[in-house]
Design a protein around this motif. Structure first.
Motif, short mmCIF file in Angstrom:
data_model
loop_
_atom_site.label_atom_id
_atom_site.label_comp_id
_atom_site.label_asym_id
_atom_site.label_seq_id
_atom_site.Cartn_x
_atom_site.Cartn_y
_atom_site.Cartn_z
N ALA A 172 0.83 -1.21 0.00
CA ALA A 172 0.00 0.00 0.00
C ALA A 172 0.87 1.26 0.00
O ALA A 172 0.54 2.25 -0.65
CB ALA A 172 -0.93 -0.01 1.22
N ILE A 173 1.98 1.21 0.74
CA ILE A 173 2.90 2.36 0.76
C ILE A 173 3.49 2.60 -0.62
O ILE A 173 3.62 3.74 -1.08
CB ILE A 173 4.01 2.13 1.80
CG1 ILE A 173 3.42 2.19 3.21
CG2 ILE A 173 5.14 3.15 1.64
CD1 ILE A 173 4.40 1.85 4.31
N GLU A 174 3.82 1.52 -1.33
CA GLU A 174 4.40 1.66 -2.67
C GLU A 174 3.44 2.34 -3.63
O GLU A 174 3.85 3.02 -4.57
CB GLU A 174 4.79 0.29 -3.21
CG GLU A 174 5.97 -0.36 -2.49
CD GLU A 174 6.27 -1.75 -3.01
OE1 GLU A 174 5.50 -2.24 -3.87
OE2 GLU A 174 7.26 -2.36 -2.55
N ARG A 175 2.12 2.17 -3.39
CA ARG A 175 1.12 2.75 -4.29
C ARG A 175 0.83 4.22 -3.98
O ARG A 175 0.15 4.89 -4.76
CB ARG A 175 -0.18 1.94 -4.22
CG ARG A 175 -0.07 0.51 -4.76
CD ARG A 175 -1.44 -0.11 -4.94
NE ARG A 175 -2.12 -0.30 -3.66
CZ ARG A 175 -2.06 -1.41 -2.94
NH1 ARG A 175 -1.32 -2.44 -3.36
NH2 ARG A 175 -2.72 -1.52 -1.82
N LEU A 176 1.33 4.72 -2.87
CA LEU A 176 1.06 6.11 -2.49
C LEU A 176 1.81 7.08 -3.40
O LEU A 176 2.91 6.81 -3.87
CB LEU A 176 1.50 6.35 -1.04
CG LEU A 176 0.68 5.68 0.07
CD1 LEU A 176 1.31 5.98 1.42
CD2 LEU A 176 -0.77 6.15 0.05
N GLN A 177 1.18 8.24 -3.60
CA GLN A 177 1.87 9.33 -4.29
C GLN A 177 3.00 9.86 -3.41
O GLN A 177 2.97 9.70 -2.19
CB GLN A 177 0.89 10.45 -4.62
CG GLN A 177 -0.24 10.04 -5.56
CD GLN A 177 0.25 9.69 -6.95
OE1 GLN A 177 1.20 10.30 -7.45
NE2 GLN A 177 -0.38 8.70 -7.57
N ALA A 178 3.96 10.53 -4.02
CA ALA A 178 5.14 10.99 -3.29
C ALA A 178 4.77 11.89 -2.12
O ALA A 178 5.31 11.75 -1.01
CB ALA A 178 6.09 11.73 -4.24
N GLU A 179 3.79 12.81 -2.33
CA GLU A 179 3.42 13.73 -1.25
C GLU A 179 2.76 12.99 -0.09
O GLU A 179 2.95 13.33 1.08
CB GLU A 179 2.51 14.85 -1.76
CG GLU A 179 1.23 14.39 -2.41
CD GLU A 179 1.37 14.18 -3.91
OE1 GLU A 179 0.33 14.27 -4.60
OE2 GLU A 179 2.49 13.94 -4.37
N ASP A 180 1.97 11.96 -0.43
CA ASP A 180 1.33 11.17 0.63
C ASP A 180 2.35 10.34 1.40
O ASP A 180 2.22 10.15 2.61
CB ASP A 180 0.26 10.25 0.04
CG ASP A 180 -0.96 11.02 -0.47
OD1 ASP A 180 -1.22 12.12 0.06
OD2 ASP A 180 -1.64 10.53 -1.38
N ARG A 181 3.37 9.87 0.70
CA ARG A 181 4.43 9.12 1.38
C ARG A 181 5.17 10.02 2.37
O ARG A 181 5.55 9.59 3.46
CB ARG A 181 5.42 8.54 0.36
CG ARG A 181 4.88 7.37 -0.44
CD ARG A 181 5.85 7.00 -1.56
NE ARG A 181 7.10 6.51 -1.02
CZ ARG A 181 7.43 5.22 -0.96
NH1 ARG A 181 6.58 4.30 -1.39
NH2 ARG A 181 8.60 4.84 -0.49
N GLU A 182 5.36 11.29 2.01
CA GLU A 182 6.03 12.22 2.91
C GLU A 182 5.19 12.47 4.16
O GLU A 182 5.71 12.52 5.28
CB GLU A 182 6.31 13.54 2.18
CG GLU A 182 7.37 13.44 1.09
CD GLU A 182 7.62 14.77 0.42
OE1 GLU A 182 7.07 15.79 0.90
OE2 GLU A 182 8.36 14.81 -0.58
N VAL A 183 3.87 12.63 3.96
CA VAL A 183 2.98 12.83 5.11
C VAL A 183 3.02 11.61 6.01
O VAL A 183 3.13 11.73 7.25
CB VAL A 183 1.54 13.09 4.63
CG1 VAL A 183 0.57 13.09 5.81
CG2 VAL A 183 1.45 14.42 3.88
N LEU A 184 2.94 10.42 5.42
CA LEU A 184 2.99 9.18 6.20
C LEU A 184 4.30 9.07 6.96
O LEU A 184 4.32 8.69 8.14
CB LEU A 184 2.81 7.98 5.28
CG LEU A 184 2.90 6.61 5.95
CD1 LEU A 184 1.78 6.45 6.99
CD2 LEU A 184 2.85 5.50 4.91
N ALA A 185 5.40 9.43 6.30
CA ALA A 185 6.71 9.35 6.96
C ALA A 185 6.77 10.26 8.17
O ALA A 185 7.35 9.91 9.21
CB ALA A 185 7.82 9.71 5.96
#
Length: 213
Positions: free
Chosen positions: A163-176
């Motif tokens: 699921a993390i791999e499918r996230l957009q870059a900006e969403d991955r930054e928020v999650l991080a």
């Protein structure tokens, strides 16, 4: 442990409450009999304390359900992958989990919304499915409510990673950022949505009417 299991079945009975003092009187001279009985949980026995059942006093326990008949030959071998939980391991796990329930975020002594019940933390054994499909057992901190509801859950690490791999870059930054802080602030609209979902149907209808839906 075998003797404790037989005592539960023949003397206490499923669904019945017993006290720590009754347990100790039944096994005079047996050291750490409380711990011997707790070991039965590794064999599928369900024994509740006041952590799992709010109607029990700290000195009481309830024999809920019998598990594997450990007194039978070959049945007392500890299941593969079982993790022993001593006092040191318990402290280590709770500390590593931020001293809170990893399912709902409750901290020790916090009051559940809409009740007078306070949260108590304990350790749960959680099955985790690895990305390669294998399963392992890991320890996680949960409150008494989440621990009861999550006994049969299997956490799928592979699903989370995919699921993390499918996230957009900006969403991955928020999650991080959330993961680094180990918390996230819910927006007001998200809090209202959560409260709305918990309402009975007739009350949800009033909310929809208020929004002119």
């Amino acid at each position: 442990m075998k003797r404790a299991a037989l005592w539960l079945v023949t003397v206490v009975g499923e669904g019945r409450v017993f006290t720590k003092e009754e347990l100790r009187q039944a096994f005079p001279g047996v050291s750490q009999i409380d711990r011997r009985m707790r070991d039965l949980r590794d064999f599928g026995w369900v024994i509740h304390t006041n952590r799992e059942a709010g109607d029990l006093d700290p000195s009481e326990q309830r024999f809920v359900e019998q598990g594997i008949p450990v007194w039978e030959p070959g049945k007392a071998t500890r299941p593969k992958g079982t993790i022993a939980i001593g006092a040191g391991k318990r402290r280590e796990t709770i500390s590593g989990d931020g001293n809170m329930c990893r399912s709902c975020g409750m901290t020790p002594g916090a009051v559940y919304e809409g009740t007078y019940d306070t949260a108590q933390l304990d350790i749960a054994r959680r099955r985790v499915r690895r990305p390669d499909g294998t399963e392992v057992v890991e320890l996680v901190t949960e409150c008494q409510r989440c621990r009861l509801g999550g006994r049969q859950l299997v956490a799928d690490l592979g699903d989370v990673l995919r699921a993390i791999e499918r996230l957009q870059a900006e969403d991955r930054e928020v999650l991080a950022d959330w993961i680094a802080a180990d918390e996230r602030d819910f927006r007001s609209v998200e809090q209202v949505w959560s409260s709305y979902r918990a309402l009975p149907d007739s009350s949800r209808a009033e909310v929809r009417a208020a929004l002119e839906l």
